[in-house]
Design a protein around this motif. Structure first.
Motif, PDB file in Angstrom:
ATOM      1  N   VAL A 280      -7.354   8.719  -1.423  1.00 31.38           N
ATOM      2  CA  VAL A 280      -6.871   7.724  -0.576  1.00 31.38           C
ATOM      3  C   VAL A 280      -7.208   7.970   0.917  1.00 31.38           C
ATOM      4  O   VAL A 280      -7.717   7.114   1.622  1.00 31.38           O
TER       5      VAL A 280
ATOM      6  N   LEU B 186       1.485   7.680  -6.565  1.00 33.84           N
ATOM      7  CA  LEU B 186       0.399   8.526  -6.819  1.00 33.84           C
ATOM      8  C   LEU B 186       0.732   9.857  -6.920  1.00 33.84           C
ATOM      9  O   LEU B 186       1.388  10.424  -5.939  1.00 33.84           O
TER      10      LEU B 186
ATOM     11  N   ILE C  86       0.927   4.176  -2.740  1.00 28.77           N
ATOM     12  CA  ILE C  86       0.666   5.683  -2.485  1.00 28.77           C
ATOM     13  C   ILE C  86       1.687   6.231  -2.844  1.00 28.77           C
ATOM     14  O   ILE C  86       1.474   7.623  -3.376  1.00 28.77           O
ATOM     15  N   ASP C  87       2.910   6.029  -2.738  1.00 29.37           N
ATOM     16  CA  ASP C  87       4.162   6.789  -3.337  1.00 29.37           C
ATOM     17  C   ASP C  87       4.148   6.930  -4.559  1.00 29.37           C
ATOM     18  O   ASP C  87       4.869   7.895  -5.198  1.00 29.37           O
TER      19      ASP C  87
ATOM     20  N   MET D  31      -4.193  12.302  -3.654  1.00 30.31           N
ATOM     21  CA  MET D  31      -3.894  11.808  -2.398  1.00 30.31           C
ATOM     22  C   MET D  31      -5.462  11.852  -1.423  1.00 30.31           C
ATOM     23  O   MET D  31      -5.653  11.095  -0.746  1.00 30.31           O
TER      24      MET D  31
ATOM     25  N   ALA E 282       0.840  -1.324   0.141  1.00 30.32           N
ATOM     26  CA  ALA E 282      -0.027  -0.123   0.102  1.00 30.32           C
ATOM     27  C   ALA E 282       0.812   1.272  -0.059  1.00 30.32           C
ATOM     28  O   ALA E 282       0.546   2.167  -0.816  1.00 30.32           O
ATOM     29  N   LYS E 283       1.692   1.277   0.761  1.00 31.14           N
ATOM     30  CA  LYS E 283       2.867   2.328   1.004  1.00 31.14           C
ATOM     31  C   LYS E 283       3.526   2.670  -0.378  1.00 31.14           C
ATOM     32  O   LYS E 283       3.675   3.899  -0.943  1.00 31.14           O
TER      33      LYS E 283
END
Length: 80
Positions: free
Chosen positions: A22, A14, A11-12, A19, A7-8
């Protein structure tokens, strides 16, 4: 690789302007399971000074109160 690491990593990748989506998804998941996911927010020095300035303006009855739309307010600030 754990689910958190996956997940991290996702996210990085995107863009910052996405954000908010998210964050909304995580908030909804937290609410569904009764988990508070909200971060502990501590305002920085500049924010604390701004808050104090507004509090003092309210106490002293000084400053300018604006009534109208955000667009009108910004146009007034920008001189348009």
């Amino acid at each position: 690789m754990s689910y958190q690491e996956i997940a991290k990593d996702m996210i990085d990748k995107l863009p910052a302007d996405k954000m908010i989506y998210v964050i909304n998804i995580l908030e909804n998941l937290g609410e569904m399971y009764g988990i508070s996911l909200y971060p502990n927010y501590e305002p920085n020095k500049e924010t604390l000074e701004a808050i104090e300035e507004v509090d003092n303006m309210i106490k002293e009855g000084v400053g300018e109160h604006f009534e109208g739309s955000t667009t009108d307010f910004l146009n007034g600030i920008l001189g348009e």
